[in-house]
Design a protein around this motif. Structure first.
Motif, mmCIF file in Angstrom:
data_model
loop_
_atom_site.group_PDB
_atom_site.id
_atom_site.type_symbol
_atom_site.label_atom_id
_atom_site.label_comp_id
_atom_site.label_asym_id
_atom_site.label_seq_id
_atom_site.Cartn_x
_atom_site.Cartn_y
_atom_site.Cartn_z
ATOM 1 N N CYS A 114 0.833 -1.198 0.000
ATOM 2 C CA CYS A 114 0.000 0.000 0.000
ATOM 3 C C CYS A 114 0.869 1.250 0.000
ATOM 4 N N LYS A 115 0.221 2.386 -0.180
ATOM 5 C CA LYS A 115 0.870 3.673 -0.022
ATOM 6 C C LYS A 115 0.629 4.136 1.416
ATOM 7 N N ALA A 116 1.699 4.303 2.158
ATOM 8 C CA ALA A 116 1.602 4.739 3.549
ATOM 9 C C ALA A 116 1.950 6.217 3.638
ATOM 10 N N LYS A 117 1.172 6.941 4.427
ATOM 11 C CA LYS A 117 1.430 8.369 4.606
ATOM 12 C C LYS A 117 2.405 8.586 5.751
ATOM 13 N N ILE A 118 3.402 9.411 5.505
ATOM 14 C CA ILE A 118 4.379 9.739 6.541
ATOM 15 C C ILE A 118 3.770 10.770 7.493
ATOM 16 N N LYS A 119 3.745 10.427 8.782
ATOM 17 C CA LYS A 119 3.215 11.333 9.795
ATOM 18 C C LYS A 119 4.329 12.133 10.470
ATOM 19 N N ASP A 120 5.515 11.532 10.553
ATOM 20 C CA ASP A 120 6.660 12.213 11.158
ATOM 21 C C ASP A 120 7.929 11.539 10.663
ATOM 22 N N ASN A 121 8.985 12.327 10.508
ATOM 23 C CA ASN A 121 10.282 11.785 10.107
ATOM 24 C C ASN A 121 11.344 12.703 10.680
ATOM 25 N N SER A 122 11.985 12.264 11.766
ATOM 26 C CA SER A 122 12.885 13.162 12.482
ATOM 27 C C SER A 122 14.174 12.446 12.877
ATOM 28 N N ARG A 123 15.212 13.229 13.096
ATOM 29 C CA ARG A 123 16.528 12.708 13.460
ATOM 30 C C ARG A 123 16.593 12.417 14.955
ATOM 31 N N LEU A 124 17.074 11.225 15.322
ATOM 32 C CA LEU A 124 17.235 10.857 16.722
ATOM 33 C C LEU A 124 18.674 10.992 17.186
ATOM 34 N N ALA A 125 19.608 10.638 16.325
ATOM 35 C CA ALA A 125 21.037 10.671 16.639
ATOM 36 C C ALA A 125 21.780 10.804 15.320
ATOM 37 N N GLU A 126 23.085 10.848 15.380
ATOM 38 C CA GLU A 126 23.877 10.983 14.161
ATOM 39 C C GLU A 126 23.567 9.824 13.201
ATOM 40 N N GLY A 127 22.937 10.143 12.071
ATOM 41 C CA GLY A 127 22.635 9.149 11.057
ATOM 42 C C GLY A 127 21.464 8.245 11.359
ATOM 43 N N VAL A 128 20.743 8.491 12.462
ATOM 44 C CA VAL A 128 19.617 7.645 12.857
ATOM 45 C C VAL A 128 18.336 8.465 12.852
ATOM 46 N N PHE A 129 17.297 7.944 12.185
ATOM 47 C CA PHE A 129 16.039 8.665 12.021
ATOM 48 C C PHE A 129 14.859 7.827 12.496
ATOM 49 N N SER A 130 13.807 8.525 12.896
ATOM 50 C CA SER A 130 12.556 7.899 13.326
ATOM 51 C C SER A 130 11.442 8.334 12.375
ATOM 52 N N MET A 131 10.734 7.355 11.814
ATOM 53 C CA MET A 131 9.655 7.645 10.883
ATOM 54 C C MET A 131 8.363 6.969 11.349
ATOM 55 N N TRP A 132 7.296 7.756 11.472
ATOM 56 C CA TRP A 132 5.962 7.222 11.759
ATOM 57 C C TRP A 132 5.178 7.161 10.455
ATOM 58 N N LEU A 133 4.580 5.994 10.193
ATOM 59 C CA LEU A 133 3.799 5.781 8.976
ATOM 60 C C LEU A 133 2.362 5.431 9.336
ATOM 61 N N GLU A 134 1.432 5.935 8.552
ATOM 62 C CA GLU A 134 0.030 5.555 8.694
ATOM 63 C C GLU A 134 -0.250 4.428 7.696
ATOM 64 N N ALA A 135 -0.447 3.218 8.218
ATOM 65 C CA ALA A 135 -0.691 2.035 7.386
ATOM 66 C C ALA A 135 -1.609 1.111 8.174
ATOM 67 N N GLN A 136 -2.905 1.412 8.166
ATOM 68 C CA GLN A 136 -3.889 0.780 9.031
ATOM 69 C C GLN A 136 -3.893 -0.746 8.933
ATOM 70 N N GLU A 137 -3.944 -1.279 7.716
ATOM 71 C CA GLU A 137 -4.067 -2.729 7.556
ATOM 72 C C GLU A 137 -2.820 -3.469 8.017
ATOM 73 N N ILE A 138 -1.647 -2.905 7.736
ATOM 74 C CA ILE A 138 -0.408 -3.548 8.167
ATOM 75 C C ILE A 138 -0.276 -3.487 9.686
ATOM 76 N N ALA A 139 -0.558 -2.330 10.256
ATOM 77 C CA ALA A 139 -0.463 -2.166 11.707
ATOM 78 C C ALA A 139 -1.415 -3.108 12.438
ATOM 79 N N GLY A 140 -2.562 -3.376 11.839
ATOM 80 C CA GLY A 140 -3.545 -4.251 12.467
ATOM 81 C C GLY A 140 -3.083 -5.682 12.603
ATOM 82 N N GLN A 141 -2.126 -6.103 11.769
ATOM 83 C CA GLN A 141 -1.640 -7.479 11.799
ATOM 84 C C GLN A 141 -0.262 -7.632 12.431
ATOM 85 N N ALA A 142 0.506 -6.570 12.460
ATOM 86 C CA ALA A 142 1.926 -6.652 12.808
ATOM 87 C C ALA A 142 2.158 -7.056 14.262
ATOM 88 N N VAL A 143 3.296 -7.741 14.479
ATOM 89 C CA VAL A 143 3.709 -8.144 15.824
ATOM 90 C C VAL A 143 5.184 -7.785 16.009
#
Length: 259
Positions: free
Chosen positions: A6-35
């Protein structure tokens, strides 16, 4: 479990540390199944980069349909992801892989061990395990990431750094020995040398260890055989079998694989 593209919408994408990033994605169907322990594959917008990039799930918010990825920029694909902004869409496939067998830790003390970019999958796992949770994390130096969140989610957090700037100077095994870490089951994710040490430590202590392999993947669905690892199983001709990290794993009982 159904794989969803699917096409997931990016809700946030920010730097946590040198070269390390955090990205939040909106993907309802995948999130509903993921473990915890599973991953998704992200596709680049640049048509010259056809193969997706597999990234482990750091957090899963089923009610809101959100997934969190914490990734390190290591090449052109992840560098492209780091430049994306909230509101943009990215093509994803998931959930992929088998995840951590959380039932193995029910009412038992769990030791979660992560190194480098193998640390993010431990956050959701820490939140969902029912028993006492000790997290052991290894960083290069004091430029840490996810540490405060892990300290909130887990009962105990033990830190190792290569330069000794915080915690134990050395690796995760050094930190466990110095802090007399004990538990009934191990879950670990990180580079192969670290997993090799975790496997040996678990065997010495008589503790089952479940390892999430960080092999380089290509297709992410088991078709290309680009991420095989050597299994301890043998066939009728005493030939060693291989396992596909993306399809058969990425989580294996330590005694199932050669490291």
């Amino acid at each position: 479990m159904t794989k969803i593209q699917c096409k997931a919408k990016i809700k946030d994408n920010s730097r946590l540390a040198e070269g390390v990033f955090s990205m939040w994605l909106e993907a309802q169907e995948i999130a509903g199944q993921a473990v915890p322990g599973q991953f998704i594959s992200l596709y680049c917008q640049d048509g010259d980069r056809l193969l997706p990039r597999p990234i482990s799930l750091c957090e899963i918010h089923k009610e809101k349909g959100l997934l969190r990825l914490v990734y390190r920029v290591v090449g052109t694909g992840t560098e492209e992801f780091s430049r994306m902004h909230p509101g943009e869409e990215i093509r994803v496939l998931g959930p992929l892989g088998n995840g951590f067998p959380m039932q193995e830790a029910k009412s038992r003390g769990a030791v979660l061990i992560g190194g480098g970019i193998g640390i993010p999958p431990l956050l959701q796992l820490s939140k969902e395990l029912e028993g006492e949770v000790t997290v052991v994390v290894g960083y290069r130096n004091s430029d840490t990431f996810l540490l405060e969140e892990l300290q909130t989610a887990a009962d105990h957090v033990v830190i190792a750094t290569e330069d000794g700037s915080i915690g134990t100077k050395g690796n995760v095994i050094d930190a466990m020995r110095e802090n007399h870490v004990q538990g009934d089951v191990i879950y670990s994710c990180g580079p192969t040398p670290m997993l090799r040490g975790v496997k040996a430590w678990g065997l010495t202590q008589g503790i089952p260890a479940w390892l999430s392999m960080e092999e380089r993947m290509a297709c992410g669905i088991g078709a290309c055989l680009g991420c095989v690892c050597q299994s301890t199983e043998v066939d009728d001709h005493s030939m060693v079998k291989n396992k596909r990290v993306c399809k058969d794993g990425p989580v294996f009982l330590s005694t199932e694989v050669e490291l």
